[in-house]
Design an enzyme around this catalytic site. Sequence first.
Site, short mmCIF file in Angstrom:
data_model
loop_
_atom_site.label_atom_id
_atom_site.label_comp_id
_atom_site.label_asym_id
_atom_site.label_seq_id
_atom_site.Cartn_x
_atom_site.Cartn_y
_atom_site.Cartn_z
N SER A 136 -6.56 1.88 -2.31
CA SER A 136 -5.66 1.25 -2.59
C SER A 136 -6.31 -0.04 -3.03
CB SER A 136 -4.79 1.07 -1.54
OG SER A 136 -4.04 -0.09 -1.45
N GLU A 148 -13.59 -13.65 -5.22
CA GLU A 148 -12.21 -13.17 -5.80
C GLU A 148 -11.02 -13.61 -5.00
OE1 GLU A 148 -14.69 -11.20 -4.92
OE2 GLU A 148 -14.15 -9.45 -3.92
N LYS A 169 -14.91 -9.64 8.59
CA LYS A 169 -13.90 -10.77 7.99
C LYS A 169 -14.57 -11.92 7.33
CE LYS A 169 -10.03 -8.25 8.28
NZ LYS A 169 -9.48 -7.70 7.22
N CYS A 202 -7.70 -1.71 4.17
CA CYS A 202 -7.58 -3.10 5.17
C CYS A 202 -8.90 -3.41 5.99
CB CYS A 202 -6.78 -2.76 6.28
SG CYS A 202 -5.36 -1.78 5.89
N GLU A 242 2.12 1.98 -3.45
CA GLU A 242 1.16 2.28 -4.26
C GLU A 242 0.96 3.97 -4.06
OE1 GLU A 242 -2.45 0.27 -3.72
OE2 GLU A 242 -3.49 1.26 -5.46
N GLU A 298 -15.50 -11.10 4.04
CA GLU A 298 -14.73 -10.79 3.28
C GLU A 298 -14.12 -12.11 2.80
OE1 GLU A 298 -10.98 -9.40 5.00
OE2 GLU A 298 -10.44 -8.07 3.20
N GLU A 326 0.94 -1.27 -0.06
CA GLU A 326 -0.12 0.13 0.10
C GLU A 326 0.82 1.45 0.11
OE1 GLU A 326 -3.68 -0.60 2.23
OE2 GLU A 326 -3.21 1.44 3.24
N CYS A 329 -10.16 -1.53 14.92
CA CYS A 329 -10.41 -2.78 15.29
C CYS A 329 -10.43 -3.15 16.72
CB CYS A 329 -9.32 -3.70 14.45
SG CYS A 329 -8.99 -3.42 12.90
#
Lengths: 160, 592
Positions: free
Chosen positions: B332, B379, B371, B312, B289, B374, B286, B516
Amino acid sequence: MSHIKIELRKEDVDFIKGVCTSFNNDPQELINVLHSCQEHFGYLPAEIQEVVSEGLNVPVAKIYGVVTFYSFFTMTPRGLHPISICLGTACYVRGAEKVLDEFKKELGIQVGESTKDNKFSLSSLRCVGACGLAPVVLVGDKTYGRVAPDDVKNILREYE
Amino acid sequence: METIKLTIDNKEIDVPKGTTIQKAARELGIEIPTLCYMELHDLGIENKPAGCRICVAEVQGRRNLAPTCSTNCENGMVVKTHTPRVLNARRTVMEFILSDHPKDCLICPKSGDCELQTMAHRLGIRDIPGQEFAATSTYRKDTSPSIIRDLDKCILCRRCEMMCNDVQTVGALSAINRGFMATVAPAFEQNLEHSTCTYCGQCVAVCPTGALTEVNHVPSVLRALADPTKTVVVQTAPAVRVALGEEFGLAPGTIVTGKMTAALRALGFDYVFDTDFAADLTILEEGTELLDRLSRHLNGDTTARIPILTSCCPGWVNFFEKYFPDLKDVPSTAKSPQQMFGAIAKSYFAEKIGVNRKDMVVVSIMPCLAKKYECQREEFSVDGNPDVDYSISTRELAAFIKQANIDIKTLHDEDFDSPLGESTGASVIFGTTGGVIEAACRTAYEVYTGKKLERLDFTELRGMEGVRSATIDFNGLPVNIGIAHGLGNARKLLDDVRSGTSQFHAIEVMACPGGCIGGGGQPLHHGNSDVIRARAAALYAEDRSKPLRKSHENPFIVKLYEEFLEKPNSEKAHHLLHTHYFDKQKKIIIKH
């Protein structure tokens, strides 16, 4: 996924957006917007609520909350002649439930439903402020007072 | 400020004008019970619908009892919080709430941590009259990839609605229907999966009952551990190690990294690794980038999108996919640390130990419910085999440890396994708001300027304010940083990005208030902001205690690039560690 496609005709979307605009797209005017939409479409299906949500920038969950809270709003199409039976205290003690049962029997539908030909729909409500006429039945805008179960057939015949 | 003098339970107190009776009482050490009220002071979050009526008290001269959560103190007020009238009313209210509540406490997932259960105990409820008149609602259970809704257990405190609408501005949940059928639900009583829900889990974090809980993946993990053909690898997120102890009676902010590692090994995991390793990797990807986009932007390349947004947080990704899909090229492309870990574990590490990815099971321990969703995204799998198989929350891990008869408090500290267990201080602070961008600055500064960073603590990026900003001097280049935690705060920054008025070069977003550490999978804070602050302080302490505190100095990350990935943002790194986003906004289609 949340990618829900809502299919409405363009003129319907334009109408709903127009109503929202006429209330300045003000979220506080939600109930007035819903009133106008229900008056036009006869009911408030999910699609209409989604467009109102976009127009007023109010989450559709909130709109659904309002629609399910107020008994005036309905998500199922009403019949051409909506029948409402008052089950308020005065009407109830004077036999409104028996009148309601007679309507259910004659029309073959339950409260909240419409007949197959969409001619009649049945709903109950709490007090229309005409307790002196109890039990009271409304068909569209017309009020019937002191209704007995035997009168039900005659009332329906008026709309044949 | 004007001061109000009043008496509560015969004790006098002065409070500033505008203070509620409940808060004044708390200052006197009088804890008035409540079920719906909730305040997260540091975050400026308050829920007071005055709906439960448990907190009522008698105010002299007032005809009815006052809900103390929403009644302000007045001069000369005489308040009594435990007269027979108050206690009877409180009990009656509680009996009404319980009259239509399911009585399956023994098997309820919230049992033992349920505020309703605790309240019934505290008020000494021994009978529930009127049950025969209560029409118990019969909502079906709704199971989404992350969250389970069991609406018959809803007591209409509306905390979830407050979180979903006022804090997160997601608007997936609203109070619906009337009477015994009244509850909180998505539009048209759709499943959560079909609503605008982002799975941030903040509704679960504040629900006082078993109405909102997480999907439990412990049984699947147990089966994988018992299967001799499987190599089971576990990764633990930074925020877990400073909260897990709470489930075992330790003070909030107790660091249990070593004991957690020992417990995971005792549970039978073959490799106990650390998501922090992948967090260091995230910084390299990241950060590179960021620097690439920033230098192209500074050189006048209009195709370089600035600001760059962190990616994230899966709740945040869900949020912009649903609400800001027009900006989906702004965040990102770096995968989250959880997914980077899975991708590396099932490629680089699997090759290293000679295990087929199909025989490897990757489990993540996360403070997060999003999560769970996720890791199920298509993908993030190869030929139907997910990079991360199961994600379990901090709470689920605690329950698992208890079921396995492991006494975590008596365990000796153990270290993570190598190589995917090695990490720096920079990765540890990923768990708190501001941490990811601070870690990124530590690396980006050194890479950009080629100079050694003298002061590692970017204290200007820390804190609990919902939206923060700071300008970091990259040796003459001022880099404007924005930070938002809580999706409502993120929306404010995104609106500016959309309208082109944003002055930031980089923005960190965390969906949960506090980051978090305040995630939907953490031990319940029950509205105590101090708990979240203690967890943040513990993460910064853990960072300070690490010999290496910059991600690019992690020797195992350096080795990973040398042996496998070549360099940050290489073709291979892009293939394994980067992703793309989808437009998931609801569309109104015109019928022709």
